[in-house]
Structures are given as C-alpha cells and as structure tokens.
Design an enzyme around this catalytic site. Structure first.
Site, PDB file in Angstrom:
ATOM      1  CD1 TRP A   1       4.787   8.023  -2.693  1.00  0.00           C
ATOM      2  CD2 TRP A   1       4.901   9.567  -1.078  1.00  0.00           C
ATOM      3  NE1 TRP A   1       5.171   7.398  -1.529  1.00  0.00           N
ATOM      4  CE2 TRP A   1       5.256   8.319  -0.528  1.00  0.00           C
ATOM      5  CE3 TRP A   1       4.896  10.690  -0.244  1.00  0.00           C
ATOM      6  CZ2 TRP A   1       5.595   8.155   0.815  1.00  0.00           C
ATOM      7  CZ3 TRP A   1       5.236  10.523   1.104  1.00  0.00           C
ATOM      8  CH2 TRP A   1       5.586   9.274   1.605  1.00  0.00           C
TER       9      TRP A   1
ATOM     10  CG  ASP B   1       8.091  12.759  -5.853  1.00  0.00           C
ATOM     11  OD1 ASP B   1       9.265  12.405  -5.685  1.00  0.00           O
ATOM     12  OD2 ASP B   1       7.181  12.539  -5.028  1.00  0.00           O
TER      13      ASP B   1
ATOM     14  CE  LYS C   1      11.997   7.476  -0.904  1.00  0.00           C
ATOM     15  NZ  LYS C   1      11.538   6.898   0.355  1.00  0.00           N
TER      16      LYS C   1
HETATM   17  C1  LIG Z   1       7.909   9.173  -4.084  1.00  0.00           C
HETATM   18  C2  LIG Z   1       8.036   9.931  -2.808  1.00  0.00           C
HETATM   19  N1  LIG Z   1       7.804  11.256  -2.806  1.00  0.00           N
HETATM   20  C3  LIG Z   1       7.899  11.981  -1.679  1.00  0.00           C
HETATM   21  C4  LIG Z   1       8.235  11.398  -0.481  1.00  0.00           C
HETATM   22  C5  LIG Z   1       8.309  12.249   0.738  1.00  0.00           C
HETATM   23  O1  LIG Z   1       9.623  12.497   1.062  1.00  0.00           O
HETATM   24  P1  LIG Z   1      10.088  13.147   2.455  1.00  0.00           P
HETATM   25  O2  LIG Z   1       9.893  12.108   3.511  1.00  0.00           O
HETATM   26  O3  LIG Z   1      11.531  13.468   2.188  1.00  0.00           O
HETATM   27  O4  LIG Z   1       9.270  14.362   2.693  1.00  0.00           O
HETATM   28  C6  LIG Z   1       8.511  10.031  -0.431  1.00  0.00           C
HETATM   29  C7  LIG Z   1       8.903   9.400   0.846  1.00  0.00           C
HETATM   30  O5  LIG Z   1       9.143   8.226   0.946  1.00  0.00           O
HETATM   31  C8  LIG Z   1       8.393   9.277  -1.619  1.00  0.00           C
HETATM   32  O6  LIG Z   1       8.628   7.950  -1.620  1.00  0.00           O
END
Ligand SMILES: Cc1ncc(COP(=O)(O)O)c(C=O)c1O
Length: 370
Positions: free
Chosen positions: A100, A169, A195
């Site tokens: 991520w 994030d 989540k």
């Molecule tokens: C920690 C984290 N950041 C970002 C994301 C990406 O999110 P999105 O699918 O809403 O773009 C996720 C997706 O599981 C995640 O777990």
C-alpha cells in the site's frame, strides 16, 4: 444464517447496522423514501451528512483546525491526491511497509515530485514496521500506512515528524482506536470505508485545513513538479473542504451506512472500548499461533496488527485445506492475500469475540486432526 466473516475488505458489518438499514430501507425516519432516493441538497440528507461528520469529530476529538471530508475514488485515488495537493516544492518522505505504501510511492513518482523513502522493511518481506523512522522537520509531508492489511503489521505509535505534517493511510484500522491528531502532527488522515466503516465507495478524509490551501499557494521549495497549479477542481481537497463535501453528488448511501456504523461504535462505548475488544480478539489468535510450530505468524511480535492476522500452516496444501474446512463451517475470508499466500484472519470492529473464539477452536481442531 449469517457467516463468521474474516474478510479483509469489503468485510462484515455489525448485524445491528444491517438490521437498522433494513428497517429503514423503504422508509427513512418514517418519511416514505430511502435516504439514497433524495437530493443531497435536501434537509433530510444534509442533517444525516452533518451528523456523521459531527460524530467523527467527536470520536477523534478534532479541533477546529481539522475538517472531515467524504470523498470517492477509494484509497487508490488518495495515492495521487496526496502529492497533488500537499507537495510543495521540497521533499515528500515515505516509510515503506509494503504494497500500500509502494503504490503511493509509485504515484509520487508518476507525478514527478521529489520524494525519498526514508525507511523500509522490504528486506524482510515487510514483516515489521521499520524502527527509528527518521523523518525530516522540513519535509513537505511524511507518509505512512498505519496498518498493512496484507502483511498484518501495524504502527503501535506514530513516528515523530518533528513538526512536518504526517499523512496516514488508515484504510484498514480506521475507527479502531483513539488517536491524538494534534500531538502526532497529523496533517492528513484517510481510509476507505469498506473495512471498518461501511460499504465501499466512500473514502473518509480528515485534513488540517491549512494544508488544503497549498494547492494554490506559491511553492516554498524550488523543485517544480509538472502539475503545480494544475490540480483539477474535483481532485483538490480545497474544493470539497469549502463545499462541505457537497461540491458534487456524494456517495449518499455509503455515508448513511457510515452514520449507522458510527452510532453502533458509540453503543459499544466509543473508540476506547472498541480498541479493548480489538486487543482481546487479536490476543486470542496470536496466542494459538505462538503455542507451537504448527501455525507461523508473518509479522514480528512488536509489529503485529490488531486488525489483520497473517499466518500459515506447515504447507500450502494444508493452508488450502484449512480454508476449505473453515468454509464448510461457515467461516469465510480466511485465504491469505495472493501476494503473501497462506492464511489471514481479518478481525475488524464488527467481528465479535465469539466469532474469534469459534475460529480459535477451529484452529485447535485443525491442528489436532489434519
Ligand atoms: C491499507 C490500504 N490502503 C489502501 C487500499 C486501497 O484501497 P481501495 O481499494 O479503496 O483503493 C487498501 C485496500 O485494501 C488497503 O488495505
């Protein structure tokens, strides 16, 4: 019959929330419409929208210097929106704890900003939060992911940015613990709702208001990123800050579901009570993992996540059998992420202690009989 849901996201919602949404599906507050069927500029929608914002402000004890925004585009949009809005001609610093943050770094590179990776746990396959992360006081922003959903690592406390704005994030540990925004120099905090906070389609963003102005300010540093002065209207935090997230049509139903989740958190006793439950659930799982060599956890103990427990059995065949047998007992979502393999139990706020107890019993039985 409801399953025991250990999915990493989208994931299970509290039963009370789903039932309330069901009760109100045809008639919100006895008004004869669903909230998703009416204008986002009407008084019913606006009251709900502002109520949800007020509840978030309350949970995180936010001062006037912060604004709560409801955006779309998911986490992936934030990877780009953060540098587009907060990069200021100096240097942006990232701590790399896996996929991520790697995706966020990739977008920083595409946007042509001057960035540095100041710490990384890549050499040990992201099994820990790097120690001694040394962010610079004059960084434009310092970027971390508070909980890595795949590797099952989580910051227990946030790194010192020496005054520079910290960007977090928090997609996979949103609303799971209390956070002191001011003491941690948090400039921007965001997470997809799917989540811990409701259905997919909504990104919750908390921004220090002064940072939203950077998008139009003269850069303080000399490095000229190609997009300076060219951030499209809807990608500017300033636009939604000034419009109370109503510059365009927001994801109204997802915000309504978030509002119900916020009420549910309050009923549980707020974030401190939720955190205690999360600690207890994680402890139950890590205890059985540590009992002997049958199960192996991925994250080092000092970095273990309270939200995502990534582990494996002695073989890939047994991992597959584990998932299959668990499914047969109505436990879903236990297959590990394709990048790491193995198994993963996501134990977000809505997963009950009883659900975790059932999983622990299943793990014991599986170890004994497989
Ligand atoms: C920690 C984290 N950041 C970002 C994301 C990406 O999110 P999105 O699918 O809403 O773009 C996720 C997706 O599981 C995640 O777990």
């Amino acid at each position: 019959m409801r399953v025991k849901n250990f999915s990493a996201g989208p994931s299970g919602l509290p039963l009370g929330v789903l039932k309330k949404a069901q009760d109100e599906f045809l008639s919100y507050h006895q008004k004869g419409f669903n909230i998703m069927e009416v204008s986002h500029r009407g008084k019913d929608y606006e009251a709900m929208h502002n109520g949800a914002i007020a509840k978030i402000r309350d949970f995180y004890n936010l001062g006037d210097e912060y604004a709560v925004l409801f955006l779309q585009g998911g986490g992936h949009m934030q990877f780009a929106q953060v540098p587009m809005n907060l990069y200021f001609g100096g240097v942006a610093q990232y701590a790399n704890t896996g996929v991520w943050t790697q995706k966020a770094i990739k977008d920083a590179k595409i946007l042509g900003i001057n960035y540095e990776i100041v710490a990384s746990s890549e050499s040990t396959n992201f099994d820990e939060i790097p120690k001694n992360i040394d962010f610079s006081a004059d960084a434009d922003y310092c970027y971390i992911c508070s909980n890595n959903t795949i590797y099952g690592t989580q910051y227990k406390s946030f790194p010192n940015t020496k005054g520079a704005p910290l960007v977090i994030d928090s997609s996979s540990d949103l609303l799971s613990r209390e956070i002191d925004f001011k003491a941690n120099n948090i400039g921007l905090f965001w997470g997809g709702a799917q989540k811990n906070a409701g259905p997919a389609g909504l990104t919750l963003v908390i921004i220090r208001k002064d940072l939203a102005q950077r998008v139009q300010a003269e850069p303080k540093g000399s490095f000229k990123a190609p997009f300076f002065g060219h951030v499209p209207t809807i990608l500017s935090y300033k636009t939604q800050l000034e419009a109370n997230s109503l510059a365009n049509t927001p994801p109204t139903f997802a915000i309504y579901m978030l509002d119900l989740v916020l009420d549910w958190i309050k009923e549980q006793g707020g974030l401190s009570a939720i955190y205690k439950q999360n600690e207890q659930k994680a402890k139950m799982l890590y205890e059985i993992i540590d009992e002997d060599d049958f199960y192996t956890g991925h994250a080092k103990s000092h970095s273990r996540s309270l939200m995502n427990v990534s582990f494996k059995t002695p073989s890939a065949e047994l991992d597959a059998r584990f998932v299959e047998l668990a499914n047969a007992q109505n436990m879903i979502g236990l297959k590990g992420h394709r990048i790491l393999g193995g198994l993963r139990a996501s134990i977000y706020n809505a997963v009950s202690i009883d659900d975790v107890r059932a999983l622990v019993e299943f793990m014991k039985e599986f170890r004994r009989t497989c």
